[in-house]
Design a protein around this motif. Structure first.
Motif, mmCIF file in Angstrom:
data_model
loop_
_atom_site.group_PDB
_atom_site.id
_atom_site.type_symbol
_atom_site.label_atom_id
_atom_site.label_comp_id
_atom_site.label_asym_id
_atom_site.label_seq_id
_atom_site.Cartn_x
_atom_site.Cartn_y
_atom_site.Cartn_z
ATOM 1 N N TYR A 42 -53.421 -42.556 -10.843
ATOM 2 C CA TYR A 42 -53.913 -43.888 -10.498
ATOM 3 C C TYR A 42 -54.842 -44.487 -11.547
ATOM 4 O O TYR A 42 -55.111 -45.692 -11.502
ATOM 5 C CB TYR A 42 -54.593 -43.863 -9.129
ATOM 6 N N PHE A 43 -55.311 -43.693 -12.470
ATOM 7 C CA PHE A 43 -56.142 -44.236 -13.548
ATOM 8 C C PHE A 43 -55.366 -45.302 -14.328
ATOM 9 O O PHE A 43 -55.889 -46.385 -14.628
ATOM 10 C CB PHE A 43 -56.593 -43.121 -14.497
ATOM 11 N N TRP A 44 -54.109 -44.985 -14.635
ATOM 12 C CA TRP A 44 -53.291 -45.919 -15.423
ATOM 13 C C TRP A 44 -52.911 -47.159 -14.608
ATOM 14 O O TRP A 44 -52.780 -48.254 -15.162
ATOM 15 C CB TRP A 44 -52.044 -45.201 -15.939
ATOM 16 N N ILE A 45 -52.763 -46.983 -13.300
ATOM 17 C CA ILE A 45 -52.471 -48.129 -12.441
ATOM 18 C C ILE A 45 -53.669 -49.082 -12.421
ATOM 19 O O ILE A 45 -53.512 -50.309 -12.548
ATOM 20 C CB ILE A 45 -52.152 -47.676 -11.001
ATOM 21 N N ILE A 46 -54.864 -48.526 -12.267
ATOM 22 C CA ILE A 46 -56.079 -49.348 -12.248
ATOM 23 C C ILE A 46 -56.253 -50.059 -13.582
ATOM 24 O O ILE A 46 -56.610 -51.247 -13.632
ATOM 25 C CB ILE A 46 -57.308 -48.476 -11.921
ATOM 26 N N LEU A 47 -55.985 -49.347 -14.680
ATOM 27 C CA LEU A 47 -56.090 -49.967 -16.008
ATOM 28 C C LEU A 47 -55.098 -51.130 -16.131
ATOM 29 O O LEU A 47 -55.442 -52.202 -16.653
ATOM 30 C CB LEU A 47 -55.809 -48.922 -17.091
ATOM 31 N N SER A 48 -53.891 -50.942 -15.621
ATOM 32 C CA SER A 48 -52.892 -52.004 -15.651
ATOM 33 C C SER A 48 -53.353 -53.216 -14.843
ATOM 34 O O SER A 48 -53.169 -54.363 -15.259
ATOM 35 C CB SER A 48 -51.558 -51.472 -15.089
ATOM 36 N N LEU A 49 -53.966 -52.968 -13.696
ATOM 37 C CA LEU A 49 -54.451 -54.062 -12.850
ATOM 38 C C LEU A 49 -55.580 -54.829 -13.531
ATOM 39 O O LEU A 49 -55.647 -56.063 -13.436
ATOM 40 C CB LEU A 49 -54.931 -53.521 -11.501
ATOM 41 N N LEU A 50 -56.461 -54.121 -14.217
ATOM 42 C CA LEU A 50 -57.544 -54.791 -14.949
ATOM 43 C C LEU A 50 -56.986 -55.680 -16.060
ATOM 44 O O LEU A 50 -57.497 -56.774 -16.312
ATOM 45 C CB LEU A 50 -58.509 -53.747 -15.532
ATOM 46 N N MET A 51 -55.930 -55.198 -16.698
ATOM 47 C CA MET A 51 -55.265 -56.017 -17.715
ATOM 48 C C MET A 51 -54.647 -57.264 -17.075
ATOM 49 O O MET A 51 -54.668 -58.350 -17.664
ATOM 50 C CB MET A 51 -54.182 -55.205 -18.421
ATOM 51 N N GLY A 52 -54.120 -57.097 -15.870
ATOM 52 C CA GLY A 52 -53.565 -58.240 -15.157
ATOM 53 C C GLY A 52 -54.627 -59.276 -14.836
ATOM 54 O O GLY A 52 -54.403 -60.483 -15.009
ATOM 55 N N VAL A 53 -55.799 -58.828 -14.390
ATOM 56 C CA VAL A 53 -56.910 -59.740 -14.096
ATOM 57 C C VAL A 53 -57.309 -60.511 -15.356
ATOM 58 O O VAL A 53 -57.521 -61.732 -15.319
ATOM 59 C CB VAL A 53 -58.122 -58.965 -13.533
ATOM 60 N N ALA A 54 -57.398 -59.795 -16.477
ATOM 61 C CA ALA A 54 -57.757 -60.443 -17.744
ATOM 62 C C ALA A 54 -56.719 -61.503 -18.127
ATOM 63 O O ALA A 54 -57.069 -62.600 -18.581
ATOM 64 C CB ALA A 54 -57.875 -59.395 -18.851
ATOM 65 N N ALA A 55 -55.441 -61.191 -17.916
ATOM 66 C CA ALA A 55 -54.372 -62.143 -18.249
ATOM 67 C C ALA A 55 -54.463 -63.388 -17.373
ATOM 68 O O ALA A 55 -54.291 -64.515 -17.858
ATOM 69 C CB ALA A 55 -53.004 -61.476 -18.083
ATOM 70 N N TYR A 56 -54.745 -63.221 -16.097
ATOM 71 C CA TYR A 56 -54.809 -64.368 -15.187
ATOM 72 C C TYR A 56 -55.973 -65.298 -15.531
ATOM 73 O O TYR A 56 -55.821 -66.525 -15.512
ATOM 74 C CB TYR A 56 -54.916 -63.897 -13.737
ATOM 75 N N PHE A 57 -57.127 -64.726 -15.845
ATOM 76 C CA PHE A 57 -58.263 -65.571 -16.210
ATOM 77 C C PHE A 57 -58.009 -66.275 -17.543
ATOM 78 O O PHE A 57 -58.408 -67.434 -17.732
ATOM 79 C CB PHE A 57 -59.553 -64.747 -16.274
ATOM 80 N N SER A 58 -57.339 -65.597 -18.459
ATOM 81 C CA SER A 58 -57.011 -66.209 -19.737
ATOM 82 C C SER A 58 -56.026 -67.364 -19.536
ATOM 83 O O SER A 58 -56.153 -68.428 -20.153
ATOM 84 C CB SER A 58 -56.412 -65.171 -20.689
#
Length: 348
Positions: A42-58
């Motif tokens: 789940y570490f990699w899943i959480i990292l992927s989700l954080l990248m998704g959050v960054a993409a949405y705000f961008s």
């Protein structure tokens, strides 16, 4: 009747999605699939989700830049909330999210829907260009693997088009004649049309939409806009890539495989079905077979990647909907042209 047709259309799309999901799952060994899912890191899943959050705000910041060119200055949080509500709407009613997010922004900031929708069209055009760039890069790096996949995917459609070229020529000629007749009628009755209330509303709507579409040419900072565009797509790529490491069956794959999944997965998500369900899973599973990944491991990857990002969109979208409904509209006059102003614009 219109409501019934809409219900039937979306029910049909849901049925297609369910069929494709069944087709992707029907020959799998569910014990192997479950074994893959039980070993998720789940570490990699959480990292992927954080990248998704960054993409949405961008993306939200980039949209805000476009709206500023039309002299509207919504706050970043309002722009973000409207965008996320639109994404949730797309999960339920495909292609409706673009209109929904513009409607939310009209409520919070009084921005005309036509102008906001024009910026969304421009945004989609840029996304298409970026997807084509990613597709070209993927073909350069993974041509051997992907050639047969795409040939098989499009061969039947190409042959069908080739056999019906004469019909297309006839259709094109008819369309040209109709366009000519429409323009000729418009010229003959233009003076009367200028006094028609419906025509004036159409003109106002089209002008606002064009203002949004050409927003990119008027940006204060082209470099910042394109930097955010590249950042968003880089996040999309890394979101796909890092999930490989979350599963034992895909942990060995390289970044070039991640690029292939970005392209194929984007095509799946662009399909006019609810959330790309079924289409995304089938395409991603088929693509991973080209890299020697078993059907079970490929489906496990598709389920984990798609489900995690969908849940993120739902969570963020619901919170954004609540925030946009609770928060009072920002102060400022609503930008809507009066009939006399529209008529003046037409005469110009």
């Amino acid at each position: 009747m219109k409501k019934l047709l809409s219900v039937l259309k979306y029910s049909l799309l849901l049925a297609v999605s369910a069929f494709l999901m069944w087709y992707a799952l029907k020959e799998l060994d569910f014990e192997k699939l479950w074994a893959e899912l039980q070993n998720v890191n789940y570490f990699w899943i959480i990292l992927s989700l954080l990248m998704g959050v960054a993409a949405y705000f961008s993306r939200a910041y980039r949209w805000q830049m476009q709206l500023k060119t039309a002299d509207y200055r919504p706050s970043l949080i309002n722009t973000y909330n409207a965008m996320m509500v639109g994404y949730v709407a797309n999960l339920v009613l495909p292609r409706m999210g673009e209109v929904v997010r513009c409607s939310v922004l009209k409520r919070t900031n009084g921005i005309p829907v036509n102008t906001a929708f024009g910026t969304v069209i421009a945004e989609r055009f840029i996304d298409t260009v970026m997807l084509l760039v990613a597709l070209g890069l993927t073909f350069l790096l993974e041509f051997g693997r992907l050639r047969d996949f795409f040939i098989g995917l499009f061969q039947d459609k190409y042959n069908s088009l080739e056999q019906n070229f004469s019909s297309f020529y006839l259709l094109g000629a008819i369309l040209l004649i109709l366009v000519f007749l429409f323009l000729a009628t418009g010229v003959l009755y233009f003076n009367k049309l200028k006094k028609n209330a419906f025509f004036l509303k159409v003109v106002a709507f089209v002008k606002g939409m064009l203002q949004g579409i050409f927003s990119i040419a008027k940006l204060e900072s082209q470099s910042r806009f394109w930097a955010h565009t590249v950042f968003v797509w880089f996040m999309y790529f890394t979101m796909s890539w890092v999930v490989f490491y979350a599963l034992p069956g895909t942990a060995h794959l390289s970044w070039t495989a991640g690029l292939s999944i970005l392209v194929i997965g984007s095509l799946g998500m662009a399909a006019p079905v609810q959330g790309g369900v079924g289409v995304y899973h089938l395409l991603v599973q088929t693509t991973l077979l080209l890299y020697g990944v078993s059907k079970e491991a490929g489906m496990a990857y598709a389920l984990v990647a798609h489900t995690s990002q969908t849940l993120l969109v739902v969570l963020m979208g619901v919170l954004s909907f609540i925030a946009s409904m609770v928060k009072p509209p920002e102060a400022g006059a609503e930008a809507t042209l009066t009939r006399s102003e529209v008529q003046h614009e037409v005469e110009r």
